[in-house]
Design a protein around this motif. Structure first.
Motif, PDB file in Angstrom:
ATOM      1  N   LYS A   1      -0.721   1.622  -8.764  1.00 13.06           N
ATOM      2  CA  LYS A   1      -1.027   1.633  -7.336  1.00 13.06           C
ATOM      3  C   LYS A   1      -2.467   1.193  -7.092  1.00 13.06           C
ATOM      4  O   LYS A   1      -3.365   1.483  -7.875  1.00 13.06           O
ATOM      5  CB  LYS A   1      -0.827   3.039  -6.761  1.00 13.06           C
TER       6      LYS A   1
ATOM      7  N   LYS B   1      -0.819   1.275  -2.138  1.00 12.15           N
ATOM      8  CA  LYS B   1       0.234   0.257  -2.205  1.00 12.15           C
ATOM      9  C   LYS B   1       0.468  -0.167  -3.653  1.00 12.15           C
ATOM     10  O   LYS B   1      -0.366   0.072  -4.529  1.00 12.15           O
ATOM     11  CB  LYS B   1      -0.167  -0.962  -1.371  1.00 12.15           C
ATOM     12  N   LEU B   2       1.609  -0.794  -3.900  1.00 15.66           N
ATOM     13  CA  LEU B   2       1.907  -1.308  -5.233  1.00 15.66           C
ATOM     14  C   LEU B   2       0.887  -2.395  -5.581  1.00 15.66           C
ATOM     15  O   LEU B   2       0.687  -3.354  -4.828  1.00 15.66           O
ATOM     16  CB  LEU B   2       3.319  -1.901  -5.270  1.00 15.66           C
TER      17      LEU B   2
ATOM     18  N   HIS C   1       3.874  -3.454   1.674  1.00 16.86           N
ATOM     19  CA  HIS C   1       3.942  -2.463   0.591  1.00 16.86           C
ATOM     20  C   HIS C   1       3.142  -2.843  -0.653  1.00 16.86           C
ATOM     21  O   HIS C   1       3.102  -2.077  -1.608  1.00 16.86           O
ATOM     22  CB  HIS C   1       5.397  -2.233   0.189  1.00 16.86           C
TER      23      HIS C   1
ATOM     24  N   GLY D   1       0.963  -2.664 -11.177  1.00 14.81           N
ATOM     25  CA  GLY D   1       2.329  -2.206 -10.936  1.00 14.81           C
ATOM     26  C   GLY D   1       3.330  -3.303 -11.207  1.00 14.81           C
ATOM     27  O   GLY D   1       4.467  -3.049 -11.619  1.00 14.81           O
TER      28      GLY D   1
ATOM     29  N   ASP E   1       8.861  -0.566  -7.699  1.00 13.24           N
ATOM     30  CA  ASP E   1       8.691   0.287  -6.514  1.00 13.24           C
ATOM     31  C   ASP E   1      10.044   0.465  -5.823  1.00 13.24           C
ATOM     32  O   ASP E   1      10.297  -0.095  -4.755  1.00 13.24           O
ATOM     33  CB  ASP E   1       7.675  -0.385  -5.574  1.00 13.24           C
TER      34      ASP E   1
ATOM     35  N   GLU F   1      11.400   2.671  -4.050  1.00 17.75           N
ATOM     36  CA  GLU F   1      11.391   3.251  -2.701  1.00 17.75           C
ATOM     37  C   GLU F   1      11.498   2.182  -1.613  1.00 17.75           C
ATOM     38  O   GLU F   1      12.059   2.420  -0.542  1.00 17.75           O
ATOM     39  CB  GLU F   1      10.104   4.069  -2.518  1.00 17.75           C
TER      40      GLU F   1
END
Length: 344
Positions: free
Chosen positions: A40, A45-46, A66, A96, A199, A201
């Motif tokens: 992160k 954010k990623l 994101h 990430g 990520d 999500e």
């Protein structure tokens, strides 16, 4: 005198097992915190590392709100010659996700391999690669990737080192897939998959954004098809062989002064060939680019009494670029080709 007051105060002993248990719990909580922040950026954010501008554009368009994207190649730097600083190499292991294109930047390819980042996607593995350029492995190839004996040398399907299904893009393959909007769109879906793995999500948003980008690139493809329909010539001459996929997509013939390497010097025989080709195919313009030296292109144009113009391989966006992003510069390229090829 109260003798009891002279006695040492009673101390409570904590069992060793309890201390050990508390230490383990502390480590677990620290581990949980670090796993929450792994990959992160400071804004939560990623964290995505892109190797150079076309990869940055993909990451930003698909990642949207994101992701926080860092480009390893600063504006104005020729990507092929990039040498990484220790801090940049370190960022690859902490990222990430990584979006790169194998075959463009050897130093980056090696650093990513060493980082062992499991969310690194090689965009070249997401579409079929071909061999372009005037000389590949000592044999002459036409714009469709066939050698002089008619043997198709398109790359075979395979897997990259990160397990993504795709195509082998070993020695000699042309990596400039981003200059073909259709191939670039093919890569978008694979990038969305990698971001979603890193990520989960926001998987739905990544897929939605990739769909919007594919649609945008489809519109760009349609502009090129319509814009290049009625033309006086099919042949264009440019600095280095970056536009092989674009030429093949729209029925054009690219003649490069140098090969796939923008810094290579053309032979005397090659210059002689270009003089002949320019006359035979009604070439009006010699194209040069923004990040490589225009000297050879301008000398050739002067010798042939032809015009010069920019055809941007979009390896980086600078203040001199004819647009602020990928689509704008590609539209400027289309306008330059239309003028040079005599479209009506």
């Amino acid at each position: 005198m109260n003798v009891s007051r002279l006695r040492p105060a009673h101390t409570t002993r904590i069992p060793t097992a309890a201390v050990a248990a508390a230490a383990v719990l502390g480590l677990l909580s620290l581990s949980a915190c670090s796993s929450d922040t792994a990959g992160k950026a400071k804004d939560g954010k990623l964290s995505v590392v892109a190797s150079f501008y076309p990869m940055q554009y993909l990451a930003e368009q698909i990642g949207g709100e994101h992701v926080s994207v860092t480009n390893l190649t600063k504006p104005g730097v020729e990507p092929h010659d990039l040498e990484l600083k220790p801090k940049q190499i370190g960022s690859l292991g902490e990222a990430g996700a990584i979006v790169y294109l194998k075959g463009v930047q050897p130093a980056v390819d090696e650093a990513i391999k060493q980082s062992k980042n499991k969310h690194a996607v090689d965009v070249a593995s997401l579409t079929a690669l071909e061999k372009h350029g005037d000389e590949v492995d000592g044999k002459h190839h036409d714009e469709h990737g066939h050698d002089e004996h008619g043997h198709d040398e398109h790359a075979d399907e395979g897997h990259d080192e990160h397990g993504h299904e795709g195509h082998d893009h070993g020695g000699g393959a042309d990596p400039h897939i981003w200059l073909d909007p259709v191939k670039y769109a093919e890569a978008a879906k694979g990038v969305a998959k990698t971001l979603a793995e890193a990520d989960p999500e926001h998987k739905g948003d990544y897929e939605k954004n990739a769909g919007a980008l594919v649609k945008k690139l489809g519109a760009l493809d349609a502009k090129f098809k319509d814009g290049l329909k009625n033309r006086a010539s099919d042949t264009f001459i440019t600095t280095h062989a970056a536009f092989g996929y674009l030429a093949e997509r729209y029925g054009l013939t690219e003649e490069a002064i140098s090969g796939l390497d923008p810094e290579s010097e053309p032979s005397a025989a090659r210059i002689k060939d270009l003089h002949k080709l320019a006359g035979e195919h009604n070439v009006s313009t010699i194209f040069f680019e923004t990040l490589a030296s225009p000297a050879t292109a301008k000398t050739l144009a002067k010798d042939l009494k032809l015009k010069t113009d920019v055809l941007d391989p979009l390896e980086g966006i600078t203040d001199k670029s004819r647009g602020h992003d990928y689509v704008e510069v590609m539209e400027a390229n289309l306008a330059a080709l239309q003028k040079a090829l005599g479209t009506k």
